[in-house]
Design an enzyme around this catalytic site. Sequence first.
Site, PDB file in Angstrom:
ATOM      1  N   ASP A   8       0.876  -1.406   0.044  1.00 40.77           N
ATOM      2  CA  ASP A   8      -0.142  -0.168   0.130  1.00 40.77           C
ATOM      3  C   ASP A   8       1.162   1.379  -0.181  1.00 40.77           C
ATOM      4  O   ASP A   8       2.195   1.004   0.033  1.00 40.77           O
ATOM      5  CB  ASP A   8      -1.160   0.066   1.525  1.00 40.77           C
ATOM      6  CG  ASP A   8      -0.389   0.417   2.503  1.00 40.77           C
ATOM      7  OD1 ASP A   8       0.974   0.640   2.817  1.00 40.77           O
ATOM      8  OD2 ASP A   8      -0.883   0.298   3.389  1.00 40.77           O
ATOM      9  N   HIS A   9       1.072   2.382   0.312  1.00 41.69           N
ATOM     10  CA  HIS A   9       1.219   3.294   0.425  1.00 41.69           C
ATOM     11  C   HIS A   9       2.161   3.441   0.715  1.00 41.69           C
ATOM     12  O   HIS A   9       3.140   4.094   0.963  1.00 41.69           O
ATOM     13  CB  HIS A   9       0.630   4.438   0.433  1.00 41.69           C
ATOM     14  CG  HIS A   9      -0.889   4.955   1.804  1.00 41.69           C
ATOM     15  ND1 HIS A   9      -1.693   4.489   1.513  1.00 41.69           N
ATOM     16  CD2 HIS A   9      -0.489   5.390   2.777  1.00 41.69           C
ATOM     17  CE1 HIS A   9      -2.006   3.922   2.399  1.00 41.69           C
ATOM     18  NE2 HIS A   9      -1.261   4.640   3.352  1.00 41.69           N
ATOM     19  N   CYS A  65       2.635  -2.984   4.136  1.00 44.43           N
ATOM     20  CA  CYS A  65       2.523  -2.343   3.823  1.00 44.43           C
ATOM     21  C   CYS A  65       2.737  -2.007   5.493  1.00 44.43           C
ATOM     22  O   CYS A  65       4.419  -2.283   5.333  1.00 44.43           O
ATOM     23  CB  CYS A  65       0.651  -2.010   4.687  1.00 44.43           C
ATOM     24  SG  CYS A  65       0.861  -3.568   6.153  1.00 44.43           S
ATOM     25  N   GLY A  66       2.856  -0.491   5.492  1.00 43.56           N
ATOM     26  CA  GLY A  66       3.026  -0.069   7.060  1.00 43.56           C
ATOM     27  C   GLY A  66       3.602  -0.765   8.280  1.00 43.56           C
ATOM     28  O   GLY A  66       5.428  -0.848   8.554  1.00 43.56           O
ATOM     29  N   THR A  67       3.054  -1.671   8.841  1.00 44.31           N
ATOM     30  CA  THR A  67       3.213  -2.334   9.922  1.00 44.31           C
ATOM     31  C   THR A  67       3.048  -4.583   9.148  1.00 44.31           C
ATOM     32  O   THR A  67       3.730  -5.055   9.710  1.00 44.31           O
ATOM     33  CB  THR A  67       2.251  -2.497  11.308  1.00 44.31           C
ATOM     34  OG1 THR A  67       0.714  -3.054   9.834  1.00 44.31           O
ATOM     35  CG2 THR A  67       2.152  -1.628  11.677  1.00 44.31           C
ATOM     36  N   GLY A  68       2.921  -4.538   7.963  1.00 43.83           N
ATOM     37  CA  GLY A  68       3.036  -5.426   7.516  1.00 43.83           C
ATOM     38  C   GLY A  68       0.885  -5.862   8.100  1.00 43.83           C
ATOM     39  O   GLY A  68       1.091  -7.489   7.741  1.00 43.83           O
ATOM     40  N   ILE A  69       0.855  -5.919   9.257  1.00 41.64           N
ATOM     41  CA  ILE A  69      -0.220  -6.259   9.856  1.00 41.64           C
ATOM     42  C   ILE A  69      -1.625  -6.978   9.033  1.00 41.64           C
ATOM     43  O   ILE A  69      -1.836  -7.773   8.765  1.00 41.64           O
ATOM     44  CB  ILE A  69      -0.837  -6.137  11.013  1.00 41.64           C
ATOM     45  CG1 ILE A  69       0.898  -5.869  12.165  1.00 41.64           C
ATOM     46  CG2 ILE A  69      -1.707  -6.210  11.938  1.00 41.64           C
ATOM     47  CD1 ILE A  69      -0.084  -4.665  13.544  1.00 41.64           C
ATOM     48  N   GLY A  70      -2.193  -5.175   8.692  1.00 39.28           N
ATOM     49  CA  GLY A  70      -3.145  -5.273   7.709  1.00 39.28           C
ATOM     50  C   GLY A  70      -3.211  -6.318   6.644  1.00 39.28           C
ATOM     51  O   GLY A  70      -3.865  -7.400   5.860  1.00 39.28           O
ATOM     52  N   MET A  71      -2.203  -6.014   6.137  1.00 41.90           N
ATOM     53  CA  MET A  71      -1.156  -7.207   4.476  1.00 41.90           C
ATOM     54  C   MET A  71      -1.385  -8.248   4.616  1.00 41.90           C
ATOM     55  O   MET A  71      -2.760  -9.775   4.607  1.00 41.90           O
ATOM     56  CB  MET A  71      -0.727  -6.833   4.132  1.00 41.90           C
ATOM     57  CG  MET A  71       0.093  -5.699   3.065  1.00 41.90           C
ATOM     58  SD  MET A  71      -1.086  -5.476   1.991  1.00 41.90           S
ATOM     59  CE  MET A  71      -0.246  -4.584   1.176  1.00 41.90           C
ATOM     60  N   HIS A  98       8.838 -24.401   8.953  1.00 47.66           N
ATOM     61  CA  HIS A  98       7.657 -25.310   9.552  1.00 47.66           C
ATOM     62  C   HIS A  98       6.484 -25.335   8.763  1.00 47.66           C
ATOM     63  O   HIS A  98       5.696 -26.426   8.260  1.00 47.66           O
ATOM     64  CB  HIS A  98       7.878 -25.479  10.658  1.00 47.66           C
ATOM     65  CG  HIS A  98       9.750 -25.310  11.698  1.00 47.66           C
ATOM     66  ND1 HIS A  98       9.347 -25.433  12.993  1.00 47.66           N
ATOM     67  CD2 HIS A  98      10.437 -26.021  11.020  1.00 47.66           C
ATOM     68  CE1 HIS A  98      10.614 -25.888  13.297  1.00 47.66           C
ATOM     69  NE2 HIS A  98      11.544 -26.277  12.144  1.00 47.66           N
ATOM     70  N   ARG A 132       7.428 -34.218   9.990  1.00 48.91           N
ATOM     71  CA  ARG A 132       6.894 -33.912  11.202  1.00 48.91           C
ATOM     72  C   ARG A 132       5.760 -32.607  11.244  1.00 48.91           C
ATOM     73  O   ARG A 132       4.747 -32.416  11.122  1.00 48.91           O
ATOM     74  CB  ARG A 132       6.970 -33.667  12.316  1.00 48.91           C
ATOM     75  CG  ARG A 132       7.900 -32.608  12.447  1.00 48.91           C
ATOM     76  CD  ARG A 132       8.603 -32.790  13.898  1.00 48.91           C
ATOM     77  NE  ARG A 132       9.274 -31.709  14.428  1.00 48.91           N
ATOM     78  CZ  ARG A 132      10.341 -30.867  13.900  1.00 48.91           C
ATOM     79  NH1 ARG A 132      10.879 -31.426  12.695  1.00 48.91           N
ATOM     80  NH2 ARG A 132      11.055 -30.359  14.183  1.00 48.91           N
ATOM     81  N   HIS A 133       5.993 -31.958   9.737  1.00 52.25           N
ATOM     82  CA  HIS A 133       5.307 -30.382   9.579  1.00 52.25           C
ATOM     83  C   HIS A 133       4.532 -30.943   8.655  1.00 52.25           C
ATOM     84  O   HIS A 133       3.674 -29.491   8.579  1.00 52.25           O
ATOM     85  CB  HIS A 133       6.426 -29.463   8.956  1.00 52.25           C
ATOM     86  CG  HIS A 133       7.579 -29.248  10.143  1.00 52.25           C
ATOM     87  ND1 HIS A 133       7.670 -28.439  11.351  1.00 52.25           N
ATOM     88  CD2 HIS A 133       8.639 -29.696  10.036  1.00 52.25           C
ATOM     89  CE1 HIS A 133       8.596 -28.438  12.012  1.00 52.25           C
ATOM     90  NE2 HIS A 133       8.590 -29.400  11.060  1.00 52.25           N
TER      91      HIS A 133
HETATM   92  C1  RB5 Z   1      -1.531   2.722   6.593  1.00 51.27           C
HETATM   93  O1  RB5 Z   1      -1.456   4.291   7.038  1.00 51.27           O
HETATM   94  C2  RB5 Z   1      -1.368   1.648   7.472  1.00 51.27           C
HETATM   95  O2  RB5 Z   1      -2.511   1.331   8.037  1.00 51.27           O
HETATM   96  C3  RB5 Z   1      -1.077   0.118   6.281  1.00 51.27           C
HETATM   97  O3  RB5 Z   1       0.126   0.470   5.985  1.00 51.27           O
HETATM   98  C4  RB5 Z   1      -0.595  -0.980   7.257  1.00 51.27           C
HETATM   99  O4  RB5 Z   1       0.118  -0.725   8.816  1.00 51.27           O
HETATM  100  C5  RB5 Z   1      -2.106  -1.720   7.640  1.00 51.27           C
HETATM  101  O5  RB5 Z   1      -1.475  -3.288   8.869  1.00 51.27           O
END
Ligand code: RB5
Length: 142
Positions: A8-9, A65-71, A98, A132-133
Amino acid sequence: MKVVIASDHGGLNLKRIVTEYLTDKKIDFTDLGPDNTDSVDYPDYAKPVAEKVAAGEYDKGILICGTGIGMSITANKTRGVRCALVHDTFSAKATRAHNDSNVLAMGERVIGPGLALEVVDTWLNTEFEGGRHEKRVCKIEE
Ligand code: RB5
């Protein structure tokens, strides 16, 4: 190996560094965007990558993305995708060996470019151990 990548951006700058690395290593990849820093919604980029990996069009996917979490949350909604959010080389190696992860997620606001490239290199070059994995990964799919 065919790789599909998107951001993302918030992950655009790191994605550019990773695609330069893929080009240097002569790894066949497709960049699904975006190509500018306009604000976008990460699910719109994570979902197509996940679906193309799940369909077997690509061997592996990379999402930034910014954190990788949303992705990573989005990608793991697609059956057949095992997306790992990774910011260290130990986990990069372990999740391939694994979990047979087929999508890698990283956060540009979390990791520096040097370590990110080591994570990508380790993740792309570590084979699934099987054994095993295997049954554990099958249970994820079930
Ligand atoms: C965008 O501001 C941010 O929320 C996105 O890049 C990401 O970190 C979401 O998980």
